[in-house]
Motif scaffolding. Structure first.
Motif, PDB file in Angstrom:
ATOM      1  N   ILE A  86      34.154  46.368  38.909  1.00  0.00           N
ATOM      2  CA  ILE A  86      34.646  45.566  39.895  1.00  0.00           C
ATOM      3  C   ILE A  86      36.316  45.282  38.471  1.00  0.00           C
ATOM      4  CG2 ILE A  86      34.791  42.538  39.739  1.00  0.00           C
ATOM      5  CD1 ILE A  86      31.898  42.440  39.661  1.00  0.00           C
ATOM      6  N   SER A  87      35.946  45.579  37.385  1.00  0.00           N
ATOM      7  CA  SER A  87      37.365  45.415  36.497  1.00  0.00           C
ATOM      8  C   SER A  87      38.212  45.577  37.012  1.00  0.00           C
ATOM      9  CB  SER A  87      36.531  45.894  35.201  1.00  0.00           C
ATOM     10  OG  SER A  87      35.802  45.064  34.678  1.00  0.00           O
ATOM     11  N   LEU A  88      37.563  47.020  37.489  1.00  0.00           N
ATOM     12  CA  LEU A  88      38.809  48.249  38.386  1.00  0.00           C
ATOM     13  C   LEU A  88      39.690  48.230  39.230  1.00  0.00           C
ATOM     14  CD1 LEU A  88      37.476  51.942  38.191  1.00  0.00           C
ATOM     15  CD2 LEU A  88      39.331  50.838  35.947  1.00  0.00           C
ATOM     16  N   LEU A  91      40.383  43.800  38.691  1.00  0.00           N
ATOM     17  CA  LEU A  91      40.935  42.604  37.456  1.00  0.00           C
ATOM     18  C   LEU A  91      41.926  43.221  37.149  1.00  0.00           C
ATOM     19  CD1 LEU A  91      37.689  41.352  36.020  1.00  0.00           C
ATOM     20  CD2 LEU A  91      38.691  40.450  37.378  1.00  0.00           C
ATOM     21  N   LEU A  92      41.568  44.803  37.049  1.00  0.00           N
ATOM     22  CA  LEU A  92      43.011  45.269  35.997  1.00  0.00           C
ATOM     23  C   LEU A  92      44.141  45.355  36.896  1.00  0.00           C
ATOM     24  CD1 LEU A  92      41.189  47.493  33.561  1.00  0.00           C
ATOM     25  CD2 LEU A  92      42.182  45.767  33.255  1.00  0.00           C
ATOM     26  N   PRO A  93      45.048  45.435  36.230  1.00  0.00           N
ATOM     27  CA  PRO A  93      46.189  45.959  36.846  1.00  0.00           C
ATOM     28  C   PRO A  93      46.452  47.741  38.079  1.00  0.00           C
ATOM     29  CG  PRO A  93      47.055  45.520  34.999  1.00  0.00           C
ATOM     30  CD  PRO A  93      46.112  44.553  35.168  1.00  0.00           C
TER      31      PRO A  93
ATOM     32  N   MET C   1      52.272  37.628  38.665  1.00  0.00           N
ATOM     33  CA  MET C   1      50.820  38.142  38.161  1.00  0.00           C
ATOM     34  C   MET C   1      49.926  36.832  37.463  1.00  0.00           C
ATOM     35  SD  MET C   1      49.830  40.905  40.323  1.00  0.00           S
ATOM     36  CE  MET C   1      48.794  41.177  39.866  1.00  0.00           C
ATOM     37  N   TYR C   5      42.312  36.112  32.068  1.00  0.00           N
ATOM     38  CA  TYR C   5      41.031  36.301  32.370  1.00  0.00           C
ATOM     39  C   TYR C   5      40.096  35.465  32.117  1.00  0.00           C
ATOM     40  CZ  TYR C   5      43.117  40.915  33.247  1.00  0.00           C
ATOM     41  OH  TYR C   5      43.531  41.812  34.097  1.00  0.00           O
ATOM     42  N   GLU C   9      35.161  37.542  33.411  1.00  0.00           N
ATOM     43  CA  GLU C   9      36.208  38.542  34.019  1.00  0.00           C
ATOM     44  C   GLU C   9      36.110  38.863  32.461  1.00  0.00           C
ATOM     45  OE1 GLU C   9      38.592  36.063  37.029  1.00  0.00           O
ATOM     46  OE2 GLU C   9      39.237  35.998  35.516  1.00  0.00           O
ATOM     47  N   CYS C  12      33.026  41.417  32.024  1.00  0.00           N
ATOM     48  CA  CYS C  12      33.217  42.523  33.162  1.00  0.00           C
ATOM     49  C   CYS C  12      34.286  43.366  32.119  1.00  0.00           C
ATOM     50  CB  CYS C  12      33.878  42.022  34.138  1.00  0.00           C
ATOM     51  SG  CYS C  12      33.592  42.148  35.692  1.00  0.00           S
ATOM     52  N   LEU C  13      35.417  42.965  31.979  1.00  0.00           N
ATOM     53  CA  LEU C  13      36.166  44.335  31.438  1.00  0.00           C
ATOM     54  C   LEU C  13      35.706  44.932  30.073  1.00  0.00           C
ATOM     55  CD1 LEU C  13      39.532  41.819  31.368  1.00  0.00           C
ATOM     56  CD2 LEU C  13      38.940  44.229  32.539  1.00  0.00           C
ATOM     57  N   LEU C  16      33.422  47.772  30.770  1.00  0.00           N
ATOM     58  CA  LEU C  16      34.018  48.222  31.323  1.00  0.00           C
ATOM     59  C   LEU C  16      34.205  49.721  30.024  1.00  0.00           C
ATOM     60  CD1 LEU C  16      36.290  50.158  33.060  1.00  0.00           C
ATOM     61  CD2 LEU C  16      37.768  48.973  32.499  1.00  0.00           C
TER      62      LEU C  16
END
Lengths: 284, 255, 258
Positions: A86-88, A91-93, C1, C5, C9, C12-13, C16
């Protein structure tokens, strides 16, 4: 047909042939065992006494061990894998996502014997210490290391599934006053269910078939495990540890091939489920 | 002169830029409650951009910039303090291509209310029935509310999307070429529906179909190259336009 | 942009980061632990006293032989099949069967490849336990990698120049796998602490992953820094090719996006 085309066609069929040959040879080499000892207790029993008289070959304990280790790997790995995906994807640029994706691609190549070595040196002692166990060489330790090993598969395929969700769904959600997280969690993730499911199955197949890591850190005990914190021997470890010592064409040798055949059938089934989702999607 | 409380949206010198591109050029107009306002114009005239700026659906586009004042439901929507989420609950939207979620009909309609924390099954049942009824879909689907929204025909899907938008009680409904992907019979149903909907709320519809604008709308705005060429009562636009370019467009001499 | 977050979120990061951390930390840790054990002698001399002294040259050379042999065997079939799937495969039942076979071949456990290679190459074809048998076994294992990498890069009209990217990526990935796999070579010819270098494809061989495995599990007297050094060299070899494959593909991808 030009000869180049004939050559590549031949190569294509070779792939089919090799897959078929693997199955055929496994069946052929299993046959002497299946003919003589084939019975249900082969799957349900947990006694493996290859050199007693008469020898006993039952793989129930190994199957359960494979199941436990795979289960631990999936239960730990899937939540992390899906959240990372989900992050990739959401969420992330894109520039940052590429870096993470590259890290996954590269670390996916770490050999399983290296993971086994690290598991032995670091994870097993840590598990033993933290949980106060007599030994850290347990199914849980193996599953824990496997959960790290299956993450590249989980993350990349889940990310692909998330990216394949039509943007119109997200748009409709935003227009209804949803924020980004609500849109991801209530619309995008559910819409990618099929693809994420396929990712989980492929990861599961990889975990079931993983050999060196579990051979080195699952503990190797032959008996039926009673807890995930028992030392245990999954089916891949059984084959790898005994195949070199079994006399060729002995009953033990054929029993190991039978175990290999069972393993092949299980992973084949798990992968076929994943493949039917993937291939089916492409056909559309 | 229209009473102020009947004006749902008032645009004053609104300009929209995509980076260096000047897409909407100083547009001033208003949208009234219980009326249908049509925005017409050739492709690339900025109709959709203007429409989507009304509930800030352009926000994610990199380099997008808005100048002027867009006063929607009593506050400037581009003020930094505006709660975009709250705005979108009051200004609903229906898209060109029917886009129901791959969920059941019921869950599609209940999506908005659930976002707002509505959990009561009784309440949700009521909202779903009311919204589907307003969208003229209830009788067709009441026996299969838990079937997938994607199993419906295109026209039904679009009405489901309308029901989904209505479920949060918006005061304005934005429709972006809502019938362009549908066959004539389904289009007629959507148009009938629009006429019923305007009894409760303000409807803004972007369309490339001039007959449609003429049939359903009360007011029509003609947009050309991002510029508002003419904005008037629909009948006037289609019978006696003041600007030559409007005349050219509605009589088919232009794009 | 928007880059703000919400709490969820951020969770979530965080997941990762926790996901990439263990493998990255593992790589770093191994390299650091490996350094003290790596010396000229360790890399360039023969093992003495079951590898407790001396070096691991035969394991490095054996692994290079395996990489070479595997590539030689897998490329023609893998690239051919990749081009076939991308260009000529008709949309029929047989092709779908082939697709299924490919996905499933990629999922066959490595130890099962070992059983397969043993039966067909070591016994049936009479290659015995040798580099040849092990390379052919690894070729079967890496086949799906090469096929997949080739087919995605193969675009109609001009086949070969475009397929090249995929072939390079696929080859590098296959090389990495050939260097890192243990289970398939366990019964197809790998040996521990051989006193000499392999002379031909028919020789038995040492290999880095097998050497690591036996050192760790069966030689209690093996000094730890030798195990770390072996793991470090193996990891370096494998990651070089993985990094190469990733960089190569990213670059080609960028070129294509004119």
């Amino acid at each position: 047909m030009p000869y180049q085309q004939r050559l590549v066609t031949l190569a294509g069929y070779a792939v089919l042939l090799i897959t078929a040959l693997i199955f055929v040879f496994l069946v052929q080499q299993s046959w002497p065992f299946v003919r003589e000892h084939g019975s249900l207790v082969f799957f349900t029993g947990d006694r493996w006494l290859p050199v007693s008289l008469p020898p006993v070959f039952q793989i129930g304990g190994f199957l359960v061990s494979s199941g436990i280790i795979t289960g631990v790997a999936i239960i730990i790995g899937v939540p992390f894998g899906v959240l990372a995906a989900i992050s990739l994807a959401e969420l992330l640029p894109p520039g940052v996502s590429v870096i993470f994706r590259s890290i996954f691609e590269v670390t996916a190549g770490i050999p399983s014997v290296v993971f086994g070595f690290l598991g032995l040196k670091i994870v097993a002692p840590a598990v033993a210490g933290l949980l106060n166990l007599p030994t850290g060489l347990t199914g849980f330790s193996a599953g824990l290391v496997l959960s790290i090993m299956i993450l590249p598969t989980l993350v990349s395929l889940s990310e692909e599934a998330l990216r394949a969700v039509p943007r119109e769904y997200a748009e409709a959600s935003y227009a209804l006053g949803a924020n980004r997280w609500q849109t991801i969690w209530r619309v995008i993730v559910p819409s990618a269910r099929g693809g994420i499911g396929a990712a989980v199955f492929l990861a599961m197949g990889r975990a079931i078939g993983e050999t060196m890591t579990v051979l080195m850190i699952a503990g190797g005990r032959l008996a039926m495990p009673t807890s995930i914190f028992d030392p245990m021997r999954p089916i891949t470890a059984l084959i790898a540890s005994e195949v070199n010592n079994a006399a060729r064409n002995s009953m033990q040798y054929h029993a190991l091939f039978t175990a290999g055949l069972i393993l092949f059938i299980i992973t084949f089934a798990v992968n076929a489920i994943a493949a039917s989702v993937i291939v089916g999607k492409k056909a559309r | 002169m229209v009473a102020v409380q009947d004006t749902k949206i008032m645009l004053r010198d609104v300009s929209i830029y995509y980076s260096a591109l000047h897409v909407i050029k100083s547009v001033s107009m208003s949208f009234l409650d219980k009326e249908i306002t049509a925005i017409i114009g050739p492709s690339g005239s900025g109709k959709s951009t203007l429409l989507r700026s009304l509930n800030r659906m352009n926000d994610h586009i990199a380099g997008m910039r808005v100048e002027g004042e867009a006063n929607i439901l009593g506050s400037n929507v581009y003020a930094p303090t505006v709660d975009v989420v709250a705005l979108r609950r009051r200004v609903g939207m229906v898209f060109q291509k029917p886009n129901p979620f791959p969920k059941s009909i019921y869950d599609n309609v209940a999506y908005g209310p659930r976002l707002q924390g509505q959990k009561s099954k009784v309440e949700l049942d009521g909202i779903v029935e009311r919204s589907l009824t307003q969208a003229a879909l209830w009788h067709e689907v009441k026996d299969r509310l838990h079937a997938s929204g994607l199993a419906l025909s295109g026209g039904q899907q679009q009405r489901l999307c309308i029901a989904r938008a209505l479920a949060v009680d918006p005061e304005v409904l934005l429709m972006d070429e809502p019938a362009s992907a549908l066959d004539p019979a389904a289009t007629a149903k959507i148009e009938d529906l629009m006429l019923k909907l305007k009894e409760h709320l303000a409807v803004v519809v972007v369309t490339h179909n001039m007959q449609q604008a003429a049939r359903v709308s009360d007011y029509t705005a003609f947009l050309l190259g991002g510029e508002l060429v003419e904005f008037d009562i629909t009948r006037k636009i289609f019978t006696a336009p003041t600007d030559k370019r409007t005349d050219d467009y509605i009589s088919g001499r232009m794009g | 942009m928007r880059t703000k977050y919400s709490a969820r979120e951020i969770a979530c990061l965080l997941a990762l980061f926790l996901t990439v951390l263990p493998p990255l930390a593992a790589v770093l840790y191994i390299f650091v632990q490996a350094l003290p054990g790596i010396s000229f002698e360790f890399i360039f001399s023969m093992p003495v006293r079951r590898g407790i002294e001396g070096g691991i040259l035969p394991a490095i050379v054996g692994t290079l032989w395996l990489m070479f042999g595997t590539t030689l065997a897998v490329l023609p079939i893998g690239v051919g099949a990749g081009i076939y799937l991308a260009e000529f495969a008709p949309n029929n039942r047989l092709t779908r069967l082939l697709e299924m076979a490919l996905v499933n071949l990629a999922g066959v456990p490595s130890v099962v490849f070992g059983l397969f290679g043993y039966t067909i190459f070591v016994i049936m074809l009479g290659f015995g336990p040798s580099i040849l048998s092990a390379s052919l076994t690894l070729a079967a294992l890496t086949l799906p990698l090469v096929v997949t990498a080739t087919r995605w890069q193969t675009v109609s009209t001009i086949i070969m120049p475009c397929a090249r990217t995929g072939v390079v990526t696929g080859t590098l990935l296959a090389l990495a796998r050939a260097a890192g796999e243990t289970a398939p070579i366990l019964i197809t010819g790998a040996a521990f602490a051989l006193p000499n270098l392999p002379r031909s494809f028919m020789s038995r061989f040492m290999a880095l992953p097998y050497h690591l495995y036996i050192s760790v599990t069966q030689i209690p007297a093996m000094p730890p820094e030798r195990m770390w050094a072996t793991a470090g060299i193996l990891l370096f070899l494998v990651l070089t090719m993985q990094v190469g494959a990733t960089i190569w593909r990213e670059q080609e991808r960028r070129k294509k996006q004119w």
